[in-house]
Write an enzyme that holds these catalytic residues in place. Structure first.
Site, mmCIF file in Angstrom:
data_model
loop_
_atom_site.group_PDB
_atom_site.id
_atom_site.type_symbol
_atom_site.label_atom_id
_atom_site.label_comp_id
_atom_site.label_asym_id
_atom_site.label_seq_id
_atom_site.Cartn_x
_atom_site.Cartn_y
_atom_site.Cartn_z
ATOM 1 N N GLU A 68 0.855 -1.190 0.000
ATOM 2 C CA GLU A 68 0.000 0.000 0.000
ATOM 3 C C GLU A 68 0.891 1.240 0.000
ATOM 4 O OE1 GLU A 68 -3.214 0.107 2.849
ATOM 5 O OE2 GLU A 68 -3.438 2.269 2.658
ATOM 6 N N GLU A 77 -10.305 -8.621 4.304
ATOM 7 C CA GLU A 77 -9.634 -8.661 5.601
ATOM 8 C C GLU A 77 -10.387 -9.372 6.733
ATOM 9 O OE1 GLU A 77 -9.175 -4.353 5.022
ATOM 10 O OE2 GLU A 77 -7.294 -4.600 6.109
ATOM 11 N N ARG A 121 -7.492 2.435 13.275
ATOM 12 C CA ARG A 121 -8.334 1.245 13.139
ATOM 13 C C ARG A 121 -8.242 0.370 14.392
ATOM 14 N NH1 ARG A 121 -11.593 -1.139 9.241
ATOM 15 N NH2 ARG A 121 -11.114 0.273 7.540
HETATM 16 N N1 MTE Z 1 -5.894 -11.766 -1.313
HETATM 17 C C1 MTE Z 1 -4.842 -12.090 -2.098
HETATM 18 N N2 MTE Z 1 -4.899 -13.231 -2.799
HETATM 19 N N3 MTE Z 1 -3.738 -11.306 -2.163
HETATM 20 C C2 MTE Z 1 -3.629 -10.146 -1.437
HETATM 21 O O1 MTE Z 1 -2.612 -9.440 -1.518
HETATM 22 N N4 MTE Z 1 -4.726 -8.630 0.186
HETATM 23 C C3 MTE Z 1 -5.709 -8.514 1.249
HETATM 24 C C4 MTE Z 1 -7.073 -9.008 0.769
HETATM 25 N N5 MTE Z 1 -6.959 -10.289 0.150
HETATM 26 C C5 MTE Z 1 -4.729 -9.769 -0.593
HETATM 27 C C6 MTE Z 1 -5.868 -10.619 -0.586
HETATM 28 C C7 MTE Z 1 -5.869 -7.169 1.758
HETATM 29 S S1 MTE Z 1 -4.803 -6.618 2.933
HETATM 30 C C8 MTE Z 1 -6.878 -6.352 1.335
HETATM 31 S S2 MTE Z 1 -7.097 -4.826 1.995
HETATM 32 C C9 MTE Z 1 -7.818 -6.764 0.287
HETATM 33 O O2 MTE Z 1 -7.557 -8.068 -0.187
HETATM 34 C C10 MTE Z 1 -7.726 -5.760 -0.863
HETATM 35 O O3 MTE Z 1 -8.520 -6.090 -1.933
HETATM 36 P P1 MTE Z 1 -10.103 -5.768 -1.989
HETATM 37 O O4 MTE Z 1 -10.274 -4.389 -1.434
HETATM 38 O O5 MTE Z 1 -10.414 -5.850 -3.407
HETATM 39 O O6 MTE Z 1 -10.754 -6.793 -1.137
HETATM 40 N N1 HPA Z 2 -7.490 0.518 5.747
HETATM 41 C C1 HPA Z 2 -6.503 0.189 4.919
HETATM 42 N N2 HPA Z 2 -5.675 1.039 4.400
HETATM 43 C C2 HPA Z 2 -5.821 2.312 4.729
HETATM 44 C C3 HPA Z 2 -6.818 2.728 5.594
HETATM 45 C C4 HPA Z 2 -7.717 1.786 6.129
HETATM 46 O O1 HPA Z 2 -8.635 2.083 6.896
HETATM 47 N N3 HPA Z 2 -6.688 4.054 5.730
HETATM 48 C C5 HPA Z 2 -5.619 4.409 4.983
HETATM 49 N N4 HPA Z 2 -5.096 3.369 4.373
HETATM 50 MO MO1 MOS Z 3 -5.147 -4.115 3.197
HETATM 51 S S1 MOS Z 3 -4.013 -4.137 4.900
HETATM 52 O O1 MOS Z 3 -6.035 -2.681 3.707
HETATM 53 O O2 MOS Z 3 -4.041 -3.585 2.032
#
Ligand code: MTE
Ligand code: HPA
Ligand code: MOS
Length: 751
Positions: A226, A706, A304
């Site tokens: 990120e 998550e 958070r």
């Molecule tokens: N799943 C896979 N296969 N690879 C990833 O890097 N990241 C996780 C989750 N699932 C991740 C994953 C995290 S930390 C987040 S915030 C979300 O996917 C981000 O994607 P989304 O917002 O589309 O769910």
């Molecule tokens: N979640 C994940 N990433 C972020 C957030 C959050 O709430 N705020 C800023 N970056």
């Molecule tokens: Mo997920 S830790 O919000 O990339």
């Protein structure tokens, strides 16, 4: 619908950063990182390194034309160290060479003289010395000081949770080259292309419009990309800007592990007060977040933690304070759950301690304190569509918790050296970026004159399946076959000012922007069809690639409709912008309505412990999860499985260790153990709770990335209960990860 990437992934055709064909003359870079965790740079001599054949240039802070600053939330992080170094592996210089081998050879020839200073690795020590990244924050509700006197039982304890290495399969890396008129194109393995674009612009001192960041997909991010992909993307951009040549960098695993931040370890003190009927009346906690040497995303992660410090419970009097402590570790960063797991582990530890002292199962306390409809969270939001009670009840019924408990009791009675344990883990997770401003997204849709469709959004595909969900959305709104739809790479020149794909809201935010864009196009196509049929647009429906007038099928098919619109000079492109409505947060009073909705669920976890060896197996993970109306049950189930296993890893075997000098000891896969196929739960079942789903979730399908991670916390308590069955004298310690080593000590510790 199955994931659009599945076949290409398993046949090796999917393109990651290292698969992009490089231009002729591409240079390769390696990072020279600090050999100590804290110190003053007295002198660096690059001449021997520079003299090696194949070395093009060694770039340092002195070569930066703009600002030597990459801090996102707070400007406290340099790209290359200046006079001081603050963590082991902190980038000092970039060696750019004809090939990586030459660059690596040169690394060893850099002569650096550093006056070493004491390295702080412990957040409580940092607190004592007044070393903070930002001021502490406190969330409060009710009257904590006045409520202790009403409590029948009060317990106090200390909780520790460790770091966690992201271990994305694809390490950090980037590739940059020059375009015309001083422009630069950057391919970056990042979750946040706009952050990369903005930071490259800042460091080079040129406008954002000169920089195009492109991401086809990334090989996992889990939060680790990120913010922390940015530095490496900036380095190659800077190098290619200075040298006017393409430059590529891809970290070796051990460098990636050494140089980049991880999940924040937390150390916390709690005090919990219960009534005679086990109602939690008061909960107070002070947490010390180990932030590392720069703020990175720590302030948002701290937030958070504050939001989720009471997990799925309603506690009328609460006070939670988090200190973000500055230490000499690599800046810790986002990791699946984003501070929530650390907060939830503390409240669950407090409940486990109370249950243990009161000689009742933790579930008795959990159940009567679960959040109910219209309860207020400590941050002011009123809980709506609360499903935690139903999930908890359903999981108990569906899997017959009473029977599991009885079986475990009997098993433990008849086995001396093998013990089993069980725990239940309820989860309540708020969906939206906690920073309200970030909850916006854009999508750009083109319908080409042959009826095929191209979609661009700000979402990054990292294995979580967001691209598949986006294609599903377009296919549904246009009512066309998915084969007509192509998802373009994520590119800052097509979709600008994006939020990172994070906070589990990638599909919600980008999907809603996409719906808006598609609806705009549909309106124009319906008008075209109405013209063709000489009727009113509201009589027109487009379904299964066919135009309907009222209920009557017409002869006009999708391709004809699109072609006619084009010939009639109707725009077949549309940009959609979405901003989550309703949400707000006022930091001055720490109250508001920060989340679009909450995700709920409950897991039962059972384990078997070998009391001779201290080793354990996770037997069953049985979940009832509130997906809302899942738009892709296969992908969502995959996210549950991956999340749970990652959570179990954090709580059990994954141990990030630094020595007293701040050097990472667990810097490769022989010293850092992640769950493998042999250590995953034997049974992982997830039952979808039948619900309508909230309006603000994409097509009423709740975010999934998550929340399941936190079910893994149950594994800690299940193992702890198994230890207790073997060693009744075991004084519960809330110190994760509960590695087999620690388990063995606790099995035989008489205290
Ligand atoms: N799943 C896979 N296969 N690879 C990833 O890097 N990241 C996780 C989750 N699932 C991740 C994953 C995290 S930390 C987040 S915030 C979300 O996917 C981000 O994607 P989304 O917002 O589309 O769910
Ligand atoms: N979640 C994940 N990433 C972020 C957030 C959050 O709430 N705020 C800023 N970056
Ligand atoms: Mo997920 S830790 O919000 O990339």
């Amino acid at each position: 619908m199955s994931n659009i990437d599945s076949i290409n992934h398993v046949t090796g055709k999917s393109v990651y950063l290292d698969d992009i064909p490089v231009q002729k003359g591409t240079l390769h870079a390696v990072v020279f990182g600090s050999p100590v965790a804290h110190g003053k740079i007295i002198d660096i001599n690059y001449s021997n390194a520079q003299a090696l054949p194949g070395i093009e240039r060694i770039i340092t802070c002195k070569d930066i034309p703009g600002e030597n600053q990459i801090g996102g939330i707070i400007s406290d992080e340099t790209l290359f160290a200046e006079d001081y170094v603050h963590f082991h592996g902190q980038p000092i210089a970039l060696i750019v060479a004809e090939d990586e081998q030459a660059a690596r050879k040169a690394l060893k020839l850099i002569d650096i003289n550093i006056e070493e200073k004491e390295a702080i690795t412990d957040p409580r020590m940092a607190k004592q010395k007044g070393l903070f990244l930002i001021p502490p924050r406190t969330f409060r509700m009710g009257n904590i000081s006045g409520s202790w006197k009403d409590c029948e039982y009060i317990f106090e304890g200390k909780v520790e949770s460790g770091g966690q290495e992201h271990l994305y399969l694809e390490t950090q890396g980037a590739y940059a080259y020059n375009g015309e008129n001083g422009s630069i194109k950057v391919h970056s393995s990042t979750q946040g292309p706009t952050i990369v674009q903005k930071t490259v612009a800042k460091v080079l001192g040129i406008p954002m419009n000169c920089i195009e960041v492109d991401v086809a997909r990334i090989g996992g991010g889990f939060g680790g990309k990120e913010d922390q992909a940015t530095a490496f993307a900036v380095m190659v951009s800077l190098a290619s800007y200075l040298l006017k040549k393409p430059v590529k960098l891809s970290l070796h695993r051990s460098d990636d592990m050494r140089m980049t931040g991880k999940r924040h370890p937390y150390s916390s003190d709690f005090r919990i007060g219960l009534s005679e009927e086990y109602k939690i009346l008061a909960f107070q906690t002070t947490m010390y977040q180990n932030g590392g040497a720069a703020a990175d995303l720590s302030p948002a992660i701290m937030e958070r933690t504050l939001f989720h410090s009471t997990n799925a419970y309603f506690i009328p009097n609460t006070e939670v304070t988090v200190y973000s402590c500055k230490t000499n570790l690599p800046p810790n960063t986002a990791f699946r759950g984003f501070g929530a797991p650390q907060g939830m582990f503390v409240i669950e530890s407090a409940i486990a301690m109370a249950a243990n002292e009161l000689h009742i199962p933790a579930r008795v306390i959990q159940k009567i304190n679960l959040l109910q409809e219209n309860n207020e969270f400590q941050y002011g939001q009123i809980a709506k569509e609360v499903n935690i009670g139903i999930c908890y009840q359903k999981v108990e019924e569906l899997y017959d918790v009473g029977k599991i408990e009885k079986e475990i009791k009997e098993f433990n009675k008849s086995n001396d050296l093998i013990k089993r344990g069980m725990a239940i883990m309820p989860v309540c997770f708020g969906v939206s970026f906690t920073n309200t401003r970030m909850n916006q997204a854009r999508a750009l849709v083109h319908i080409y004159q042959d009826g095929s469709v191209g979609i661009s959004t700000g979402a990054i595909e990292m294995g979580q399946g967001v691209n598949t969900k986006l294609i599903q959305i377009a296919s549904k709104i246009f009512s066309i076959n998915i084969n007509r739809i192509k998802l373009e790479s994520t590119n800052t020149s097509r979709v600008a000012n994006t939020s990172p794909t994070a906070a589990s809201s990638g599909a919600d935010l980008n999907g809603n922007a996409l719906i808006i864009a598609c609806n705009g196009l549909m309106e124009r196509l319906r008008a075209t069809a109405a013209d063709m049929l000489s009727c009113a647009p509201d009589e027109i429906k487009i379904q299964d690639e066919t135009v309907f007038r009222g209920r009557k099928k017409t002869h006009i098919l999708w391709e004809k409709l699109v072609e006619t619109a084009f010939f009639s000079r109707v725009s077949l492109s549309e940009n959609g912008h979405y901003a989550t409505p309703v949400i707000n947060f006022d930091k001055s009073v720490e109250k508001g309505h920060p989340f679009a909705y909450h995700v709920y669920g409950t897991a039962i976890i059972t384990v078997t412990l070998d009391c001779l060896r201290g080793t354990y197996e996770i037997d069953d993970v049985l979940i009832v999860h509130d997906f809302g109306n899942s738009m892709n049950p296969d992908i969502d189930k995959g996210q549950v499985e991956g999340g749970v296993v990652m959570g179990i890893g954090w709580m059990t075997m994954e141990e990030v260790l630094f020595d007293n000098y701040g050097k990472l000891i667990t810097n490769n896969l022989s010293t850092y153990k992640v769950p493998d196929i042999y250590s995953v739960p034997k049974v992982l079942e997830c039952h979808a709770l039948k619900t309508k789903g909230p309006k603000l979730a994409i097509l009423k399908s709740k975010a999934i990335g998550e929340p399941p991670f936190m079910y893994g916390i149950g594994a800690f308590f299940a193992i702890q209960n198994a230890i207790k069955a073997f060693n009744p004298k075991y004084k519960l310690e809330y110190n994760a990860p509960l590695t087999p080593e620690k388990v063995l000590m606790r099995l035989y510790n008489a205290y």
